[in-house]
Design an enzyme around this catalytic site. Sequence first.
Site, mmCIF file in Angstrom:
data_model
loop_
_atom_site.group_PDB
_atom_site.id
_atom_site.type_symbol
_atom_site.label_atom_id
_atom_site.label_comp_id
_atom_site.label_asym_id
_atom_site.label_seq_id
_atom_site.Cartn_x
_atom_site.Cartn_y
_atom_site.Cartn_z
ATOM 1 N N GLN A 281 0.992 -1.097 0.041
ATOM 2 C CA GLN A 281 -0.090 -0.145 -0.298
ATOM 3 C C GLN A 281 0.982 0.998 -0.073
ATOM 4 O O GLN A 281 0.310 2.510 -0.507
ATOM 5 C CB GLN A 281 -0.559 0.231 1.464
ATOM 6 C CG GLN A 281 -1.931 1.122 0.826
ATOM 7 C CD GLN A 281 -2.783 0.571 2.147
ATOM 8 O OE1 GLN A 281 -2.771 0.426 3.385
ATOM 9 N NE2 GLN A 281 -4.594 0.992 1.765
ATOM 10 N N GLU A 365 13.219 31.185 -15.422
ATOM 11 C CA GLU A 365 12.130 31.832 -15.660
ATOM 12 C C GLU A 365 11.729 32.745 -14.637
ATOM 13 O O GLU A 365 10.428 32.904 -14.783
ATOM 14 C CB GLU A 365 11.748 31.325 -16.690
ATOM 15 C CG GLU A 365 11.837 30.858 -17.510
ATOM 16 C CD GLU A 365 12.302 31.224 -19.536
ATOM 17 O OE1 GLU A 365 11.932 32.478 -19.082
ATOM 18 O OE2 GLU A 365 13.206 30.551 -20.077
HETATM 19 C C1 LIG Z 1 21.131 26.395 -15.687
HETATM 20 C C2 LIG Z 1 20.591 27.594 -15.763
HETATM 21 C C3 LIG Z 1 20.471 28.147 -16.921
HETATM 22 C C4 LIG Z 1 19.691 29.428 -16.933
HETATM 23 N N1 LIG Z 1 19.671 30.110 -18.278
HETATM 24 C C5 LIG Z 1 19.711 31.405 -18.570
HETATM 25 C C6 LIG Z 1 19.711 32.389 -19.802
HETATM 26 O O1 LIG Z 1 19.844 31.642 -20.970
HETATM 27 N N2 LIG Z 1 19.348 32.880 -19.387
HETATM 28 C C7 LIG Z 1 19.453 34.103 -18.861
HETATM 29 O O2 LIG Z 1 19.534 35.745 -18.882
HETATM 30 N N3 LIG Z 1 19.078 33.557 -17.193
HETATM 31 C C8 LIG Z 1 19.398 32.433 -17.350
HETATM 32 N N4 LIG Z 1 19.647 31.786 -16.161
HETATM 33 C C9 LIG Z 1 19.511 32.188 -15.298
HETATM 34 C C10 LIG Z 1 18.083 32.699 -14.092
HETATM 35 O O3 LIG Z 1 16.722 33.362 -14.999
HETATM 36 C C11 LIG Z 1 18.829 33.136 -12.770
HETATM 37 O O4 LIG Z 1 19.049 31.985 -12.184
HETATM 38 C C12 LIG Z 1 17.238 33.658 -11.679
HETATM 39 O O5 LIG Z 1 16.825 34.200 -12.656
HETATM 40 C C13 LIG Z 1 17.476 34.046 -10.806
HETATM 41 O O6 LIG Z 1 18.497 33.962 -10.809
HETATM 42 P P1 LIG Z 1 18.877 34.278 -9.690
HETATM 43 O O7 LIG Z 1 20.362 33.528 -9.574
HETATM 44 O O8 LIG Z 1 20.419 36.302 -9.880
HETATM 45 O O9 LIG Z 1 18.435 34.780 -8.220
HETATM 46 P P2 LIG Z 1 18.515 36.201 -7.259
HETATM 47 O O10 LIG Z 1 17.734 36.734 -7.939
HETATM 48 O O11 LIG Z 1 20.049 36.314 -6.653
HETATM 49 O O12 LIG Z 1 17.615 35.180 -6.351
HETATM 50 C C14 LIG Z 1 18.409 34.640 -4.598
HETATM 51 C C15 LIG Z 1 17.288 34.321 -4.302
HETATM 52 O O13 LIG Z 1 16.264 35.252 -3.841
HETATM 53 C C16 LIG Z 1 14.881 35.260 -3.790
HETATM 54 N N5 LIG Z 1 14.141 36.579 -4.580
HETATM 55 C C17 LIG Z 1 15.521 37.284 -5.118
HETATM 56 N N6 LIG Z 1 14.446 38.626 -5.215
HETATM 57 C C18 LIG Z 1 13.394 38.145 -4.330
HETATM 58 C C19 LIG Z 1 12.566 39.465 -3.806
HETATM 59 N N7 LIG Z 1 11.092 40.940 -4.836
HETATM 60 N N8 LIG Z 1 10.557 38.424 -3.740
HETATM 61 C C20 LIG Z 1 11.151 37.563 -2.704
HETATM 62 N N9 LIG Z 1 12.049 36.242 -3.048
HETATM 63 C C21 LIG Z 1 13.465 36.842 -3.781
HETATM 64 C C22 LIG Z 1 14.710 34.737 -5.033
HETATM 65 O O14 LIG Z 1 13.772 33.714 -5.367
HETATM 66 C C23 LIG Z 1 16.116 33.095 -4.607
HETATM 67 O O15 LIG Z 1 15.390 32.296 -3.658
HETATM 68 C C24 LIG Z 1 19.456 30.176 -15.866
HETATM 69 C C25 LIG Z 1 19.989 30.032 -14.701
HETATM 70 C C26 LIG Z 1 20.399 28.368 -14.542
HETATM 71 C C27 LIG Z 1 20.880 27.911 -13.662
#
Ligand SMILES: Cc1cc2nc3c(=O)[nH]c(=O)nc-3n(C[C@H](O)[C@H](O)[C@H](O)COP(=O)(O)OP(=O)(O)OC[C@H]3O[C@@H](n4cnc5c(N)ncnc54)[C@H](O)[C@@H]3O)c2cc1C
Length: 387
Positions: A281, A365
């Site tokens: 289960q 995204e």
């Molecule tokens: C494998 C991979 C491929 C990617 N490909 C692309 C690409 O092709 N082009 C591109 O441009 N980017 C790309 N990215 C980047 C991705 O879009 C970002 O990593 C994502 O948008 C988050 O940004 P950051 O990593 O700077 O995190 P941060 O913005 O620094 O966030 C860190 C933490 O803080 C939180 N946080 C931030 N602001 C707020 C808020 N206002 N309120 C609440 N919580 C918040 C977030 O939720 C997260 O938990 C890629 C990332 C990865 C890992």
Amino acid sequence: MDFTLTAEQQMYRKTLREFVDREIVPVARDWEHAGRYPTEIVEAMKRLGLFGMVIPAEYGGLGIDTVSFALTFEELSRGWMGIAGILGSHSVSCWMISRHGTPEQRERYLPGLAEGTRRTGIALTEPGAGTDLQGIRTVARRDGDDYIVNGTKMWITNARHADPLPVLVKTDPAASPAHKGMSILLVDAGSAGYQVARDIGKLGYKGTESCEVVLTDVRVPAANLLGGVEGRGLQQALSALETGRINIAARAVGVAQRAYDEALHYARQREAFGHPIGDFQAIQLRLAEMATNLQAARLLTYWAAAQMDAGRRMDTESGMAKIFASEVAMQCATDSMRIHGGYGYSTEFEVERLYRDAPLMAIGEGTNDVLRTVVAKSLLAGHAVVA
Ligand SMILES: Cc1cc2nc3c(=O)[nH]c(=O)nc-3n(C[C@H](O)[C@H](O)[C@H](O)COP(=O)(O)OP(=O)(O)OC[C@H]3O[C@@H](n4cnc5c(N)ncnc54)[C@H](O)[C@@H]3O)c2cc1C
């Protein structure tokens, strides 16, 4: 209500499903572990016309509907999510150039992008700014008929293959609010000073590269300003990310489906205490939970896609689908691993890749937490109604 796909969509899915089972499923585990670039799969996707999925037929694309767009990412991710990555940011960028490009930009880039002889991606994120895109530091200074661009972009998917690469820049760093001074430049890969500096090591999402891109005094013709008007870059990028969220939600559905398929198969054939483990289960409860959540994620994703096809606003809907489906993918990957017992932890089974790939959908995204705040603001403002 009619939840069935049209005959055309069913045929499209059948073609993709056969392609994925024939060309991707048999090689995914070995190629992923070897860190091999899936060149043969890329060539096959070109022959299927998938690089032109979102490009209008007048430029040589398929111009498919958004539900079919979702089906594509779902099926590819069922095989190997990294492959969906190769098409994902390419398609977001193609959508943006189709929608916002000048007639000359569309003419110049879209036919090659539709064939896949040209490929692309999208460069928004920087070392110091991901969620907070208005905090980017890449600057484009006007110099006669050109811009001179300086800055660094992080995590850029497809960077080693992208030409052009749309780059989000500040054309007016002093603008307030900052987005009024932000634009997108279509940067040609051969430009002097444009350098794909390194590949970033990753937990999963292998098969496609994620890179740091450094721009040092890169001269970009003003004719490459997307849409020909400064100050629209952030809006252009954000509108493209709405389709991007459908793509991520659909990828999550594909990963969840594979996790479920693998778990169901294993539960039928693995025996313990003289029974298939599916007789227990505890295993049944996990399978039922996975199947229920998976189907709910799929319907939410198709629903958001169908809103777009109906010409309705769907920013909240695509956000809801992306949040829900990505959480389901992570849960299904974990549950599938539990059902597999020790073998779920083995690199000889598929489930460990699903477990490594799933978390990306909660980040890319727009992180799920940030999207939750976006959805909430839209609900509070009355732009979206759940009733
Ligand atoms: C494998 C991979 C491929 C990617 N490909 C692309 C690409 O092709 N082009 C591109 O441009 N980017 C790309 N990215 C980047 C991705 O879009 C970002 O990593 C994502 O948008 C988050 O940004 P950051 O990593 O700077 O995190 P941060 O913005 O620094 O966030 C860190 C933490 O803080 C939180 N946080 C931030 N602001 C707020 C808020 N206002 N309120 C609440 N919580 C918040 C977030 O939720 C997260 O938990 C890629 C990332 C990865 C890992």
